[in-house]
Design a protein around this motif. Structure first.
Motif, short mmCIF file in Angstrom:
data_model
loop_
_atom_site.label_atom_id
_atom_site.label_comp_id
_atom_site.label_asym_id
_atom_site.label_seq_id
_atom_site.Cartn_x
_atom_site.Cartn_y
_atom_site.Cartn_z
N ARG A 75 24.91 5.57 25.76
CA ARG A 75 26.11 6.14 24.99
C ARG A 75 27.26 5.72 25.97
NH1 ARG A 75 29.86 9.57 24.94
NH2 ARG A 75 30.84 10.42 22.98
N SER A 76 26.99 5.70 27.13
CA SER A 76 28.22 5.44 28.25
C SER A 76 27.99 4.32 29.14
CB SER A 76 28.07 6.95 29.03
OG SER A 76 26.92 6.78 30.07
N VAL A 107 27.70 -1.62 24.60
CA VAL A 107 27.86 -0.13 24.59
C VAL A 107 29.37 0.12 24.30
CG1 VAL A 107 28.54 1.91 26.27
CG2 VAL A 107 26.66 0.45 26.75
N GLU A 108 30.50 -0.46 24.45
CA GLU A 108 31.74 -0.41 24.29
C GLU A 108 31.92 -0.46 22.83
OE1 GLU A 108 36.12 -2.48 24.97
OE2 GLU A 108 34.69 -2.49 26.59
N GLN A 156 28.14 3.28 21.94
CA GLN A 156 28.66 4.76 21.82
C GLN A 156 29.05 5.40 20.89
OE1 GLN A 156 32.51 5.01 23.44
NE2 GLN A 156 33.07 2.54 23.29
N ARG A 169 33.92 -1.88 30.79
CA ARG A 169 33.67 -1.46 29.50
C ARG A 169 34.73 -0.17 29.23
NH1 ARG A 169 29.73 0.46 33.31
NH2 ARG A 169 29.45 2.56 33.57
N VAL A 173 34.72 3.56 27.27
CA VAL A 173 34.02 4.49 26.57
C VAL A 173 34.72 5.90 26.43
CG1 VAL A 173 31.84 6.04 26.82
CG2 VAL A 173 31.74 3.70 27.71
#
Length: 442
Positions: free
Chosen positions: A228-229, A246-247, A251, A349, A351
């Motif tokens: 998620r992060s 992730v980005e 997430q 990234r 988040v």
């Protein structure tokens, strides 16, 4: 280069359609959009061992995109890598993974692209690979060896959660595309699935359940937090292609899907790569700032670069801060090439709307110290020796190779000897693979 999903207006909310959610889970925006460009308009340069492959325009434009595709055309392109006019896509498009997608998910994805995506009438750049890779018909033979049209089937011996994770990892999320090693012809070595694979300048690590080589020593909560992060204290930070995943995708998945991915990964067959120590357990804090201060730069060039360039953020002892990660107990500092790539290209990234940025320090750096290949090798060796795997070391040639996109794949090396040599060796490889498949079937 990262593509912000939120910047393309694709961040999910409660009203998002099923097709939009699928597009996010499949991370379509990452490869089919460029920084500053229109979403899904293509043109993203994908570095491959055979050369640069440009992603296609997948907006519903009838002149430049897929607006003329029927649902059957769309399904064939997504799951078999063949366009309506018979053109074969290169497997940089992960159709070998998407082949497992269910009919209902493909239909929902089609509806999303046709009804919710804004058409862009600008064609994407044409991919021009050197001979013999420019012969797209050769994909017929490649597909016969390495592509299966089998759809996903739940394993009745596994839980619903694990089966959901299997579908997300191996179909929609196409994690196997990066994390599974490749053979001579760039086909996936499925007998070593998810045990780590080269991504040019970066390396996608082993994510099987092996406690030393893989992620078997991680808890489910740690895996969910990382997905998620992109960050787990004392374990890892996402950079390069994983930071993009992730980005742009992970997430935004809901908690149940992230837990399903974790549950699936933690029960995969363990594949050991020969490591003697888990990659997140290396290193400790250093007191070099006190013992080496005042010494001559030539006596310890890596430390001098670290002290002047890195310590301000990561601290003189390498323990990091709330904003900047520790350099020990960090998977990046136990892998030479990923450490080099991080120094050269940085970490980027976003988040939850917060940007996590470490600038690159390579020769092309704009706002930071520009380190040459030898300087990057020196600081890499210092970090490896103090905070990472001290059995590893780097040279200026290693840095140059990372900056050039990583080691060349065997098939690209063979191509340098001319088409006859390449064709002969490919035929031998095909014969060997066919014989091996027959032995396995027997």
């Amino acid at each position: 280069m990262t593509i912000s999903l939120a910047a393309h207006g694709e961040a999910l909310d409660a009203s998002a359609s099923p097709g939009k959610r699928l597009a996010v889970a499949a991370d379509c925006v990452a490869c089919h959009s460029t920084t500053g460009g229109k979403p899904f308009a293509g043109g993203y340069p994908l570095a491959s061992p055979m050369g640069v492959i440009y992603s296609t325009n997948i907006t519903p434009s009838k002149t430049a995109g897929i607006g003329h595709y029927s649902q059957a055309d769309f399904a064939r392109a997504v799951r078999d890598g063949v366009t309506p006019d018979g053109t074969h896509l290169y497997p940089a498009m992960p159709y070998t993974s998407y082949a497992q997608m269910t009919d209902s998910d493909v239909a929902a994805l089609y509806q999303y692209f046709m009804q919710e995506v804004t058409p862009v009438d600008t064609p994407s750049p044409k991919t021009e690979l050197a001979f013999p890779f420019n012969i797209r018909a050769s994909m017929l033979g490649w597909n016969a060896l390495f592509h299966s049209s089998k759809r996903f089937e739940a394993d009745p011996g596994k839980s619903e959660q694990v089966n959901r994770g299997d579908y997300l990892v191996n179909a929609l999320g196409h994690c196997d595309t990066c994390h599974t090693p490749r053979n001579l012809l760039m086909g996936a070595k499925n007998d070593k699935a998810l045990s780590g694979g080269s991504l040019g300048a970066w390396y996608a690590p082993n994510i099987t359940s092996d406690k030393t080589s893989g992620i078997g020593a991680w808890s489910s909560d740690e895996l969910v937090a990382y997905l998620r992060s992109g960050h787990v204290e004392g374990k890892a930070q996402a950079a390069g292609p994983m930071a993009e995943a992730v980005e742009n995708s992970l997430q935004y998945l809901d908690e149940n899907d992230l837990k399903a991915i974790a549950a699936y990964l933690l029960q995969t067959p363990a594949v050991a790569n020969g490591e003697r120590q888990a990659r997140h357990t290396f290193g400790q804090a250093s007191d070099d700032e006190l013992s080496l201060r005042g010494g001559k730069p030539q006596d310890n060039p890596g430390w001098h670069i670290f002290s002047g360039t890195c310590a301000n953020c990561h601290q003189a002892n390498g323990q990091g801060t709330r904003e900047y990660p520790s350099l020990f107990h960090n998977t990046t500092t136990s892998h030479r090439d990923n450490l080099i790539a991080t120094i050269v290209y940085g970490v980027h990234r976003e988040v939850d709307g917060v940007a996590i940025d470490m600038p690159g320090f390579g020769p092309d750096a704009l706002f930071t110290d520009r380190l040459d290949d030898q300087q990057i090798a020196d600081v890499t060796n210092y970090v490896l020796s103090r905070y990472g795997n001290a059995e590893l070391s780097a040279t200026a040639a290693d840095v140059a190779q990372v900056r050039a996109g990583g080691a060349k794949a065997p098939i690209a090396v063979l191509a340098q000897f001319g088409p006859p040599t390449l064709i002969a060796l490919v035929l031998l490889a095909l014969y060997w693979l066919r014989a091996r498949r027959r032995r396995q079937e027997a």
